[in-house]
Design a protein around this motif. Structure first.
Motif, PDB file in Angstrom:
ATOM      1  N   SER A   1       3.263  -2.012   3.616  1.00  0.00           N
ATOM      2  CA  SER A   1       3.303  -0.642   3.093  1.00  0.00           C
ATOM      3  C   SER A   1       4.550  -0.398   2.267  1.00  0.00           C
ATOM      4  O   SER A   1       5.579  -1.049   2.452  1.00  0.00           O
TER       5      SER A   1
ATOM      6  N   LYS B   1       0.820  -1.212   0.000  1.00  0.00           N
ATOM      7  CA  LYS B   1       0.000   0.000   0.000  1.00  0.00           C
ATOM      8  C   LYS B   1       0.857   1.267   0.000  1.00  0.00           C
ATOM      9  O   LYS B   1       1.737   1.432   0.831  1.00  0.00           O
TER      10      LYS B   1
ATOM     11  N   ASN C   1       2.214   7.874   0.739  1.00  0.00           N
ATOM     12  CA  ASN C   1       3.561   7.687   1.286  1.00  0.00           C
ATOM     13  C   ASN C   1       4.553   8.040   0.180  1.00  0.00           C
ATOM     14  O   ASN C   1       4.703   7.292  -0.776  1.00  0.00           O
TER      15      ASN C   1
END
Ligand code: BTN
Length: 321
Positions: A226, A185, A210
């Motif tokens: 992530s 993600k 991010n």
């Protein structure tokens, strides 16, 4: 104030590291040299590296790597999004701030922060938001029925995926709102709306990307699933130009959303979906549904074909695969 600061920054940038005299800046802006000096001081305090010499004038050596409205708006190609920007170094949650001001703000206003201390994710989860990411909320007033507000999550997910794909990365969308690269993600979207008799007063589109953080800045419990754009690309990203590109792409998708049948967006979304065709498990507060993800409804519900061959539409939940 904002306008004059922007014009000074622009004049210094246009000089391409050459000097601009205080007199010239003063004449351009219709202010005294003392006022110019005050603006220069305030820019320096905000991280603009400006050299000044009494003989040559001012030279812009570098601009801060921050998401200052002046930087974003300079060269922004949108006509609606980001015309007004509320910028914070630190905020609890840009979505909460945006909701506080949405009623009195124009459509397209942006709330943006370098850091969120109480960033919120879907389903009451925390959203970790350290320095280096892009944490923002866009206020929209599309005048749609409340049941269509979730469509905007798909619009935003598509815009994020498109802009990341334009960088050469294989971004895909995991239902309902995650943008992922190589299964990890990189972006989450939290759409919140206020409605009166089923017509939305406003929608706050909260988008967290991010970007330049190091993976170690993401708490261990989130880290495995992530990623960041910097990690995927192997280089630092210019957040300001990334954000400008994203706002332009989001605006293009929003125009399509308002003017075309929703099937256009849906087809593009489906083409980038990471979820359709997979065996999934969706948990909702009351139960768990398992089966094959076979489609999406026009309101963004996931269609699951279960083992007994019946289909079920899930409007919200946590999707695992
Ligand atoms: C999710 O994937 O659960 C949604 C995450 C949404 C995060 C963004 S960051 C900007 C905005 N402000 C918030 O508090 N949340 C959204």
């Amino acid at each position: 104030m904002g306008d004059k600061r922007s014009r000074i920054i622009k004049a210094l940038k246009d000089a391409q590291k050459g000097p601009v005299s205080g007199e010239e800046l003063g004449l351009k802006l219709g202010i005294s040299r003392t006022m110019v000096w005050k603006y220069i001081k305030s820019l320096q305090a905000d991280g603009y590296e400006i050299e000044s010499s009494p003989k040559r004038g001012y030279v812009l050596k570098s601009v801060p790597q921050l998401l200052y409205p002046e930087e974003i708006q300079m060269g922004l190609k949108t006509t609606l999004l980001g015309k007004k920007i509320h910028y914070y170094e630190e905020v609890t949650s840009t979505n909460s701030t945006a909701k506080d001001i949405a009623a009195s703000e124009e459509e397209g206003t942006l709330v943006i922060a370098e850091v969120q201390k109480g960033g919120r994710g879907r389903l009451g989860r925390e959203w970790v938001s350290p320095h280096g990411g892009i944490w923002m909320s866009v206020i929209l007033k599309p005048g749609i029925p409340l049941r269509h507000a979730s469509r905007l999550t798909l619009v935003a997910g598509l815009a994020v995926a498109n802009v990341i794909r334009n960088m050469g990365l294989d971004a895909r969308i995991k239902w309902p709102n995650d943008v992922r690269i190589n299964g990890k993600k990189v972006c989450g979207i939290l759409t919140e709306a206020k409605a009166e008799v089923d017509r939305v007063d406003y929608v706050v589109l909260g988008i967290g990307i991010n970007v330049n953080m190091d993976l170690k800045d993401i708490p261990e419990s989130f880290r495995a699933g992530s990623t960041t754009l910097k990690a995927e690309l192997g280089s630092h990203i210019k957040r300001v130009s990334f954000l400008q590109d994203f706002l332009f792409e989001l605006e293009q998708q929003y125009i399509l959303f308002k003017t075309q049948p929703f099937s256009h967006i849906l087809n593009d979304w489906l083409a980038l979906s990471d979820t359709i065709g997979r065996e999934v498990k969706v948990t909702t507060p009351s139960r768990i549904i398992e089966g094959k993800a076979v489609g999406i409804t026009p309101d963004g519900a996931l269609v699951i074909r279960k083992a007994d061959d019946t289909k079920e539409e899930i409007i919200a939940g946590r999707c695992i695969y």
